[in-house]
Design an enzyme around this catalytic site. Structure first.
Site, PDB file in Angstrom:
ATOM      1  N   TYR A  41      81.947  43.703  44.670  1.00 45.62           N
ATOM      2  CA  TYR A  41      81.933  43.493  43.766  1.00 45.62           C
ATOM      3  C   TYR A  41      80.834  44.103  42.817  1.00 45.62           C
ATOM      4  O   TYR A  41      81.391  45.190  42.504  1.00 45.62           O
ATOM      5  CB  TYR A  41      80.095  43.416  44.578  1.00 45.62           C
ATOM      6  CG  TYR A  41      79.117  44.551  44.823  1.00 45.62           C
ATOM      7  CD1 TYR A  41      79.714  45.691  45.763  1.00 45.62           C
ATOM      8  CD2 TYR A  41      77.959  44.423  44.031  1.00 45.62           C
ATOM      9  CE1 TYR A  41      78.353  46.917  45.946  1.00 45.62           C
ATOM     10  CE2 TYR A  41      76.907  44.993  44.274  1.00 45.62           C
ATOM     11  CZ  TYR A  41      77.486  46.623  45.065  1.00 45.62           C
ATOM     12  OH  TYR A  41      76.529  47.955  45.005  1.00 45.62           O
ATOM     13  N   ARG A  59      86.461  47.697  36.564  1.00 48.75           N
ATOM     14  CA  ARG A  59      86.106  48.252  37.753  1.00 48.75           C
ATOM     15  C   ARG A  59      86.590  47.465  38.752  1.00 48.75           C
ATOM     16  O   ARG A  59      86.586  47.888  39.792  1.00 48.75           O
ATOM     17  CB  ARG A  59      84.601  48.964  37.849  1.00 48.75           C
ATOM     18  CG  ARG A  59      84.522  49.239  38.385  1.00 48.75           C
ATOM     19  CD  ARG A  59      82.907  49.796  38.402  1.00 48.75           C
ATOM     20  NE  ARG A  59      81.785  49.177  38.836  1.00 48.75           N
ATOM     21  CZ  ARG A  59      80.772  49.463  38.222  1.00 48.75           C
ATOM     22  NH1 ARG A  59      80.232  50.789  38.145  1.00 48.75           N
ATOM     23  NH2 ARG A  59      79.852  48.793  38.608  1.00 48.75           N
ATOM     24  N   ARG A  81      90.049  36.629  63.226  1.00 50.47           N
ATOM     25  CA  ARG A  81      88.478  38.112  63.046  1.00 50.47           C
ATOM     26  C   ARG A  81      90.158  39.561  63.222  1.00 50.47           C
ATOM     27  O   ARG A  81      90.392  38.611  64.714  1.00 50.47           O
ATOM     28  CB  ARG A  81      88.047  37.898  63.888  1.00 50.47           C
ATOM     29  CG  ARG A  81      87.075  39.284  63.829  1.00 50.47           C
ATOM     30  CD  ARG A  81      86.017  39.315  64.042  1.00 50.47           C
ATOM     31  NE  ARG A  81      84.721  40.276  64.310  1.00 50.47           N
ATOM     32  CZ  ARG A  81      85.590  42.044  64.500  1.00 50.47           C
ATOM     33  NH1 ARG A  81      86.189  42.194  65.836  1.00 50.47           N
ATOM     34  NH2 ARG A  81      84.751  42.986  64.350  1.00 50.47           N
ATOM     35  N   LYS A 106      83.754  49.925  44.815  1.00 55.58           N
ATOM     36  CA  LYS A 106      81.932  49.788  44.568  1.00 55.58           C
ATOM     37  C   LYS A 106      82.367  48.462  45.546  1.00 55.58           C
ATOM     38  O   LYS A 106      82.400  47.075  45.660  1.00 55.58           O
ATOM     39  CB  LYS A 106      81.983  48.597  43.382  1.00 55.58           C
ATOM     40  CG  LYS A 106      80.751  47.903  42.950  1.00 55.58           C
ATOM     41  CD  LYS A 106      80.270  48.341  41.448  1.00 55.58           C
ATOM     42  CE  LYS A 106      78.775  47.708  41.251  1.00 55.58           C
ATOM     43  NZ  LYS A 106      77.682  48.182  41.902  1.00 55.58           N
ATOM     44  N   GLU A 158      74.677  60.730  44.315  1.00 54.69           N
ATOM     45  CA  GLU A 158      73.961  59.818  43.630  1.00 54.69           C
ATOM     46  C   GLU A 158      72.248  58.993  44.284  1.00 54.69           C
ATOM     47  O   GLU A 158      72.371  59.503  44.848  1.00 54.69           O
ATOM     48  CB  GLU A 158      74.697  58.442  43.081  1.00 54.69           C
ATOM     49  CG  GLU A 158      75.743  57.662  43.946  1.00 54.69           C
ATOM     50  CD  GLU A 158      76.734  57.175  43.654  1.00 54.69           C
ATOM     51  OE1 GLU A 158      76.653  56.498  42.865  1.00 54.69           O
ATOM     52  OE2 GLU A 158      77.913  57.258  44.660  1.00 54.69           O
ATOM     53  N   LEU A 203      80.272  56.656  42.206  1.00 55.86           N
ATOM     54  CA  LEU A 203      80.801  55.382  41.668  1.00 55.86           C
ATOM     55  C   LEU A 203      80.391  55.726  39.865  1.00 55.86           C
ATOM     56  O   LEU A 203      79.615  56.034  39.331  1.00 55.86           O
ATOM     57  CB  LEU A 203      79.790  53.564  42.012  1.00 55.86           C
ATOM     58  CG  LEU A 203      80.238  52.581  41.391  1.00 55.86           C
ATOM     59  CD1 LEU A 203      80.586  52.179  42.375  1.00 55.86           C
ATOM     60  CD2 LEU A 203      78.660  52.257  41.553  1.00 55.86           C
TER      61      LEU A 203
HETATM   62  N1  PDD Z   1      74.305  49.578  41.716  1.00 57.24           N
HETATM   63  N2  PDD Z   1      75.631  53.914  41.492  1.00 57.24           N
HETATM   64  C1  PDD Z   1      75.741  52.649  43.568  1.00 57.24           C
HETATM   65  C2  PDD Z   1      75.724  53.418  44.343  1.00 57.24           C
HETATM   66  C3  PDD Z   1      75.597  52.259  42.340  1.00 57.24           C
HETATM   67  O1  PDD Z   1      75.959  51.114  43.856  1.00 57.24           O
HETATM   68  C4  PDD Z   1      75.157  51.489  41.351  1.00 57.24           C
HETATM   69  C5  PDD Z   1      74.556  49.849  40.559  1.00 57.24           C
HETATM   70  C6  PDD Z   1      75.129  52.263  40.109  1.00 57.24           C
HETATM   71  C7  PDD Z   1      75.523  51.861  39.232  1.00 57.24           C
HETATM   72  O2  PDD Z   1      76.722  51.610  38.481  1.00 57.24           O
HETATM   73  P1  PDD Z   1      76.234  50.555  36.717  1.00 57.24           P
HETATM   74  O3  PDD Z   1      75.359  51.208  35.745  1.00 57.24           O
HETATM   75  O4  PDD Z   1      77.476  49.766  36.603  1.00 57.24           O
HETATM   76  O5  PDD Z   1      75.255  49.472  37.781  1.00 57.24           O
HETATM   77  C8  PDD Z   1      75.335  53.724  40.812  1.00 57.24           C
HETATM   78  C9  PDD Z   1      74.257  47.928  41.726  1.00 57.24           C
HETATM   79  C10 PDD Z   1      72.862  47.659  40.339  1.00 57.24           C
HETATM   80  C11 PDD Z   1      73.528  47.105  42.629  1.00 57.24           C
HETATM   81  O6  PDD Z   1      74.105  47.537  43.980  1.00 57.24           O
HETATM   82  O7  PDD Z   1      73.478  45.980  42.533  1.00 57.24           O
END
Ligand code: PDD
Length: 284
Positions: free
Chosen positions: A33, A52, A100, A149, A182, A207
């Site tokens: 996503y 990405r 499945r 992601k 993170e 990420l």
């Molecule tokens: N989350 N680390 C993780 C684990 C994340 O899920 C996200 C983003 C980030 C920050 O990435 P970016 O700057 O590209 O948004 C770091 C999004 C916002 C979400 O899961 O909704």
């Protein structure tokens, strides 16, 4: 007016938007996503988000549901049909619908594409960043491919919930060696007492945040020194400043971690400059 979402080729009322129960995203979280901020009707950092997404699909060998050009069109169409100026555009691609089986489908399936948009008070995000937030640490119990992601987010969800129940806005994830990895949905940064900004390297199982990359460029323009290196929880607690970054979180200062004040417990000068510069970047 009801919200409009895009599901596998159709723009439908959000309440009627459904996927098949055999969708592998639903059954296995076999999906990737992106989340893109929409500011004044424009998508912030769209191209890096698409890069990405394509990388995540490639790493998991999920076929792209369409090419980038048509996908950009779908995003713009969802924004147009919802008439939302400031929002959060959610894009999900799953491997598709198949009987499945843990292994990939043996007969070709079409990957599924879902695009939704919800309102996001971007000015509210900036106001929150001007105030700062509290956070709590949680053990990082995720897998070895946090660079992808993926929608497999249970450890992130549990960490965020635990932090929330302790009164925190975000969970700061800490590995078994005592290093901050993170946040549950954010990247983490500190400003050391020597003024150097430090954030974990993207080569280190996190990420590669799009906001992180943009803030690195902004910091370079502002001649703020940054090192991309892991920092420990102790270093974070001893830091002059700490902040998180994400598409929906800007560069929000963490002013209290596990009840311990970071710096003087208010947003510091470096984070303030970055928030202001990021706001200008979004509005440019
Ligand atoms: N989350 N680390 C993780 C684990 C994340 O899920 C996200 C983003 C980030 C920050 O990435 P970016 O700057 O590209 O948004 C770091 C999004 C916002 C979400 O899961 O909704």
């Amino acid at each position: 007016m009801s919200r409009i979402s895009y599901v596998n080729g159709a723009y439908v009322r959000h309440m009627d938007a459904v996927v098949h129960i055999d969708d592998r995203g639903y059954q296995f979280a076999d999906a990737v996503y992106e989340g893109v901020t929409v500011r004044h009707g424009r998508m912030v950092d769209l191209e890096p988000h698409l890069d990405r997404l394509w990388r995540s699909m490639g790493e998991l060998r999920i076929a792209a549901p369409m090419q980038r050009g048509p996908m950009r069109f779908v995003f713009r169409e969802v924004i147009r049909r919802n008439r939302i100026e400031n929002g959060f555009l959610y894009i999900q691609v799953s491997r598709g619908v198949a009987r499945r089986d843990h292994a990939f489908p043996t007969t070709p399936v079409h990957s599924s594409l879902v695009v939704t948009l919800k309102r996001l008070d971007v000015d509210g995000v900036i106001r929150r960043a001007e105030k700062g937030v509290k956070a709590h640490t949680e053990p990082d119990i995720r897998w070895g491919r946090c660079d992808v992601k993926s929608t497999s987010l249970l450890p992130n969800i549990l960490a965020k919930q635990a932090a929330k129940e302790k009164g925190g806005f975000e969970a700061v994830l800490v590995d078994t060696q005592g290093y901050v990895t993170e946040g549950s949905s954010t990247n983490m940064w500190i400003v050391r007492k020597d003024g150097v900004v430090q954030t974990r390297s993207t080569a280190d199982n996190i990420l590669p945040g799009i906001t992180r990359a943009t803030l690195l460029k902004i910091a370079a323009e502002l001649q703020i020194k940054v090192v991309e290196e892991a920092f420990s929880l102790d270093a974070a607690k001893d830091a002059a400043e700490m902040f998180l970054s994400s598409s929906t979180g800007c560069a929000t200062p963490i002013v209290e971690l596990d009840g311990h004040m970071i710096g003087d417990g208010t947003p510091g000068p470096v984070a303030k400059r970055l928030v202001e510069a990021y706001r200008r970047y979004m509005d440019a």
